[in-house]
Design an enzyme around this catalytic site. Structure first.
Site, PDB file in Angstrom:
ATOM      1  N   GLU A   1      40.752  42.425  38.522  1.00 13.78           N
ATOM      2  CA  GLU A   1      42.212  42.182  38.517  1.00 13.78           C
ATOM      3  C   GLU A   1      42.750  41.989  39.945  1.00 13.78           C
ATOM      4  O   GLU A   1      43.816  42.474  40.295  1.00 13.78           O
ATOM      5  CB  GLU A   1      42.922  43.338  37.796  1.00 13.78           C
TER       6      GLU A   1
HETATM    7  C1  LIG Z   1      33.113  44.671  34.604  1.00 16.32           C
HETATM    8  C2  LIG Z   1      33.923  43.466  34.965  1.00 16.32           C
HETATM    9  C3  LIG Z   1      34.913  43.029  34.101  1.00 16.32           C
HETATM   10  C4  LIG Z   1      35.646  41.882  34.414  1.00 16.32           C
HETATM   11  N1  LIG Z   1      36.558  41.387  33.496  1.00 16.32           N
HETATM   12  C5  LIG Z   1      37.082  40.152  33.689  1.00 16.32           C
HETATM   13  C6  LIG Z   1      37.847  39.502  32.665  1.00 16.32           C
HETATM   14  O1  LIG Z   1      38.078  40.055  31.585  1.00 16.32           O
HETATM   15  N2  LIG Z   1      38.296  38.240  32.892  1.00 16.32           N
HETATM   16  C7  LIG Z   1      38.056  37.582  34.062  1.00 16.32           C
HETATM   17  O2  LIG Z   1      38.474  36.447  34.192  1.00 16.32           O
HETATM   18  N3  LIG Z   1      37.353  38.171  35.061  1.00 16.32           N
HETATM   19  C8  LIG Z   1      36.863  39.433  34.900  1.00 16.32           C
HETATM   20  N4  LIG Z   1      36.116  40.023  35.883  1.00 16.32           N
HETATM   21  C9  LIG Z   1      35.934  39.324  37.149  1.00 16.32           C
HETATM   22  C10 LIG Z   1      36.697  39.972  38.298  1.00 16.32           C
HETATM   23  O3  LIG Z   1      38.062  39.781  38.128  1.00 16.32           O
HETATM   24  C11 LIG Z   1      36.138  39.368  39.592  1.00 16.32           C
HETATM   25  O4  LIG Z   1      34.847  39.919  39.772  1.00 16.32           O
HETATM   26  C12 LIG Z   1      37.039  39.659  40.780  1.00 16.32           C
HETATM   27  O5  LIG Z   1      38.227  38.918  40.687  1.00 16.32           O
HETATM   28  C13 LIG Z   1      36.363  39.311  42.115  1.00 16.32           C
HETATM   29  O6  LIG Z   1      35.823  38.028  42.101  1.00 16.32           O
HETATM   30  P1  LIG Z   1      34.312  37.795  42.525  1.00 16.32           P
HETATM   31  O7  LIG Z   1      33.479  38.748  41.755  1.00 16.32           O
HETATM   32  O8  LIG Z   1      34.001  36.360  42.384  1.00 16.32           O
HETATM   33  O9  LIG Z   1      34.250  38.239  44.022  1.00 16.32           O
HETATM   34  P2  LIG Z   1      34.608  37.304  45.294  1.00 16.32           P
HETATM   35  O10 LIG Z   1      35.893  36.604  45.061  1.00 16.32           O
HETATM   36  O11 LIG Z   1      33.423  36.471  45.642  1.00 16.32           O
HETATM   37  O12 LIG Z   1      34.848  38.404  46.405  1.00 16.32           O
HETATM   38  C14 LIG Z   1      33.778  39.024  47.139  1.00 16.32           C
HETATM   39  C15 LIG Z   1      34.392  39.825  48.288  1.00 16.32           C
HETATM   40  O13 LIG Z   1      35.091  38.939  49.177  1.00 16.32           O
HETATM   41  C16 LIG Z   1      36.436  39.326  49.314  1.00 16.32           C
HETATM   42  N5  LIG Z   1      37.279  38.129  49.393  1.00 16.32           N
HETATM   43  C17 LIG Z   1      37.244  37.042  48.595  1.00 16.32           C
HETATM   44  N6  LIG Z   1      38.198  36.166  48.962  1.00 16.32           N
HETATM   45  C18 LIG Z   1      38.863  36.710  50.005  1.00 16.32           C
HETATM   46  C19 LIG Z   1      39.964  36.321  50.806  1.00 16.32           C
HETATM   47  N7  LIG Z   1      40.619  35.177  50.589  1.00 16.32           N
HETATM   48  N8  LIG Z   1      40.374  37.164  51.778  1.00 16.32           N
HETATM   49  C20 LIG Z   1      39.767  38.342  51.982  1.00 16.32           C
HETATM   50  N9  LIG Z   1      38.723  38.760  51.259  1.00 16.32           N
HETATM   51  C21 LIG Z   1      38.275  37.972  50.271  1.00 16.32           C
HETATM   52  C22 LIG Z   1      36.756  40.163  48.086  1.00 16.32           C
HETATM   53  O14 LIG Z   1      37.829  41.080  48.303  1.00 16.32           O
HETATM   54  C23 LIG Z   1      35.434  40.849  47.831  1.00 16.32           C
HETATM   55  O15 LIG Z   1      35.336  41.999  48.600  1.00 16.32           O
HETATM   56  C24 LIG Z   1      35.400  41.193  35.626  1.00 16.32           C
HETATM   57  C25 LIG Z   1      34.417  41.661  36.506  1.00 16.32           C
HETATM   58  C26 LIG Z   1      33.672  42.758  36.182  1.00 16.32           C
HETATM   59  C27 LIG Z   1      32.562  43.171  37.110  1.00 16.32           C
END
Ligand SMILES: Cc1cc2nc3c(=O)[nH]c(=O)nc-3n(C[C@H](O)[C@H](O)[C@H](O)COP(=O)(O)OP(=O)(O)OC[C@H]3O[C@@H](n4cnc5c(N)ncnc54)[C@H](O)[C@@H]3O)c2cc1C
Length: 592
Positions: free
Chosen positions: A441
């Site tokens: 989220e």
């Molecule tokens: C158990 C679980 C349930 C989930 N449920 C849902 C769901 O129901 N629906 C859905 O759509 N998604 C869901 N998600 C996905 C979740 O919302 C994402 O994992 C989350 O938004 C982070 O995206 P990412 O994993 O691609 O990480 P990334 O975006 O790749 O981020 C990796 C790291 O880089 C940092 N970062 C990225 N961009 C920036 C920036 N611009 N500035 C500074 N730091 C940055 C982040 O803070 C993080 O520390 C779920 C994930 C999990 C693990």
């Protein structure tokens, strides 16, 4: 076993977060204190007696994918049906669609208790409620009439499909494709990952809200549309029709929340249906999908914040119970027989009090945010002010409470010693479950960016300045109360608010000068600084309310503990905000 702290929750809602004033002024309609107490007490009973006993089963068994179907843990299907039978799914939903239209404050309080019973279980309804909100605000009348009554009752659940393998925090690059059809519908093709409760055996139908891109859409976030994509199509008479062309390909193996199925969803590969492509219906306007999502994002973020509060509370209860039973050594001053209970050791008491203070502080912040959401819905001159307040508080509530969930659960493991590392004790589950909340989220890092670049500049900085001035009134009231039990609370709180003011002014200036690298280097430190200062202020506010009640002084004592033991950190956090950017930039090369 977790026991819902209904009295504590009721106190915080009414005397710290502002519910008492809202009830008295009529801002919450004809809702009265009796009904509030009755709802809290029944939500608490359900959490304690029905959800919590199935939390461990869910963790051990997890959800399983068998022949393309997700089987949920033993007892969870009945639990869900008992839960919707109580009308809980529609607590805040509009009456027009079968909901109860109750205030958000009650909702978050109830959510806290269910999540404390089992975060993996309560996460499913959280997503449904988000989907209901998005559909209610942006869907066509026809879509609402077909889907909302069953989603509000809980007969069907909802999901949020945003994330793709290469598109997480940056949704602008998502690739899921939508094609127009002559009948006004669309066909959806693509893969979504990490979709919570994307498939399960609770209900006959699942309503997916999916972000996708039309062929002629502009690049980036301005080219994303939102679609409603049901697992089963719905006939004109409301009965279920053909299976739609989508399925759950696999479940993730996770650190925690094992009961919650986290699904990879495939749309439009031709497995089901006469024509390839999952049938979808547009919500809102083409290319405006992200804006639709953002209208419900604040509430969803607050809901995740509640998970942090929930885990923190459950972990604290468990640790205190253990520390009263477990005996080791002799604490200084121990005069009892044999070894003393570990709670008598100053270091263990320190851990437990830190856990209590973080739990109660993050609860108060989250409830204050919910209060602002409710007040922002009351028509009148002050609506805009409260909307700014809820906007400002949302990233802090989400991040501070979810970080607190992890920190408190980790301290809970520590209090248990070696037994904390052993699964049977249950302390480890809280730590494993808590760890996702700072990530999904919108990661807490993304919350910090939102706080610094979008929320601080609200009304040119006037809103945040006004808020800090309100917090200073709490410090003054503590000072004026002349209660000895507060110790140095007023002075420490004032000093923390000085740190908050300095850091805020520095960031406002940096953002307005376009010095984003400098501002963002300290954004997370600032977010924590704000959360800690609020914790100090709200615990003191609770203590003041208790003082005027003339009851014992436990709240005052906890407020003093937080002020004198935890608020000193704000000075270091301020330094990190104001002076940390240069060293971060200089050391960047170390990372290669
Ligand atoms: C158990 C679980 C349930 C989930 N449920 C849902 C769901 O129901 N629906 C859905 O759509 N998604 C869901 N998600 C996905 C979740 O919302 C994402 O994992 C989350 O938004 C982070 O995206 P990412 O994993 O691609 O990480 P990334 O975006 O790749 O981020 C990796 C790291 O880089 C940092 N970062 C990225 N961009 C920036 C920036 N611009 N500035 C500074 N730091 C940055 C982040 O803070 C993080 O520390 C779920 C994930 C999990 C693990």
């Amino acid at each position: 076993m977790y026991k819902a702290p209904v009295d504590e929750i009721s106190f915080t809602l009414k005397h710290v977060a502002g519910m008492a004033g809202a009830l008295e002024s009529g801002a919450l309609g004809d809702l009265g204190e009796d009904l509030v107490d009755a709802i809290l007490s029944e939500a608490g009973r359900f959490a304690t007696e029905e959800v919590a006993p199935l939390g461990d089963v869910g963790d051990r068994q997890g959800s399983r994918l068998v022949d393309g179907k997700v089987e949920t843990p033993d007892g969870w299907r009945d639990l869900y049906h008992n839960w919707i039978g109580g009308g809980w799914n529609g607590l805040t939903a509009p009456e027009e669609f079968g909901g109860q239209n109750l205030p958000h404050m009650l909702h978050v309080a109830a959510m806290e208790m269910w999540n404390a019973g089992s975060m993996a279980f309560a996460l499913g309804p959280t997503l449904t409620m988000g989907a209901v909100e998005a559909l209610e605000k942006h869907g066509s009348e026809a879509l609402k009439a077909t889907y909302l009554p069953k989603m509000v009752s809980g007969e069907w659940t909802g999901t949020m499909n945003l994330t793709e393998p290469h598109a997480g925090s940056d949704l602008g690059v998502l690739k899921t494709r939508a094609e127009r059809r002559d009948d006004g519908s669309y066909r959806i093709f693509g893969q979504k990952i990490f979709i919570t409760w994307g498939e399960h055996d609770f209900t006959d139908n699942i309503v997916h809200l999916v972000l996708a891109r039309l062929p002629d859409a502009p690049a980036g976030t301005r080219g994303i549309s939102l679609f409603l994509v049901p697992k089963f199509l719905v006939n004109a008479d409301g009965s279920l029709g053909e299976r739609n062309d989508l399925f759950c390909h696999s479940l993730e193996h996770k650190l925690g929340i094992h009961g919650s199925p986290t699904c990879t969803m495939i749309y439009g590969d031709g497995r089901f249906g006469a024509e390839k492509g999952a049938v979808g219906y547009l919500i809102g306007e083409e290319n405006r999908g992200l804006a639709c999502m953002f209208t419900m994002m604040n509430n969803a973020r607050l809901a995740v914040g509640m998970q942090g509060v929930a885990i923190a509370d459950a972990a604290t209860q468990k640790a205190i119970a253990f520390a009263k039973e477990r005996t080791q050594g002799k604490a200084p001053g121990w005069s009892g027989q044999g070894m003393s209970p570990i709670i008598e050791h100053p270091d263990v008491a320190r851990m437990l009090l830190t856990m209590k203070a973080l739990t109660q502080g993050s609860r108060a912040i989250a409830y204050a945010c919910a209060h602002a959401v409710d007040m922002g819905h009351v028509e009148g001159d002050s609506a805009a002010y409260w909307q700014e307040r809820s906007s400002l508080l949302t990233p802090i509530a989400k991040s501070f409470a979810t970080d607190a969930g992890v920190d408190v659960a980790s301290l809970g493991v520590q209090v248990h010693g070696g037994m904390g590392f052993i699964e049977e004790t249950g302390a480890a589950r809280y730590l494993r479950d808590a760890r996702i909340a700072p990530i999904y989220e919108g990661t807490n890092g993304i919350q910090a960016i939102d706080l610094v670049t979008r929320k601080l500049p609200l009304s040119g900085g006037a809103h945040v300045r006004g808020f800090i001035a309100e917090l200073r009134e709490i410090a003054s009231a503590v000072s004026a109360s002349n209660r000895e039990g507060f110790g140095q609370t007023a002075a420490r709180l004032d000093a923390a608010l000085d740190d908050l003011t300095d850091a805020t002014e520095w960031l406002l200036a940096a953002v307005s000068a376009g010095q984003l690298s400098e501002a963002l280097a300290g954004a997370t430190a600032y977010q924590r600084l704000f959360g800690l200062a609020l914790t100090g202020a709200y615990l003191a506010k609770g203590g003041l309310a208790e003082a005027s009640d003339g009851k014992d002084e436990q709240r005052i004592a906890l407020s003093r503990f937080a002020a004198e033991n935890m608020l000193a950190e704000t000075s270091a956090l301020k330094d990190r905000v104001v002076t940390g950017a240069d060293s971060l930039a200089a050391a960047r090369a170390v990372l290669g």
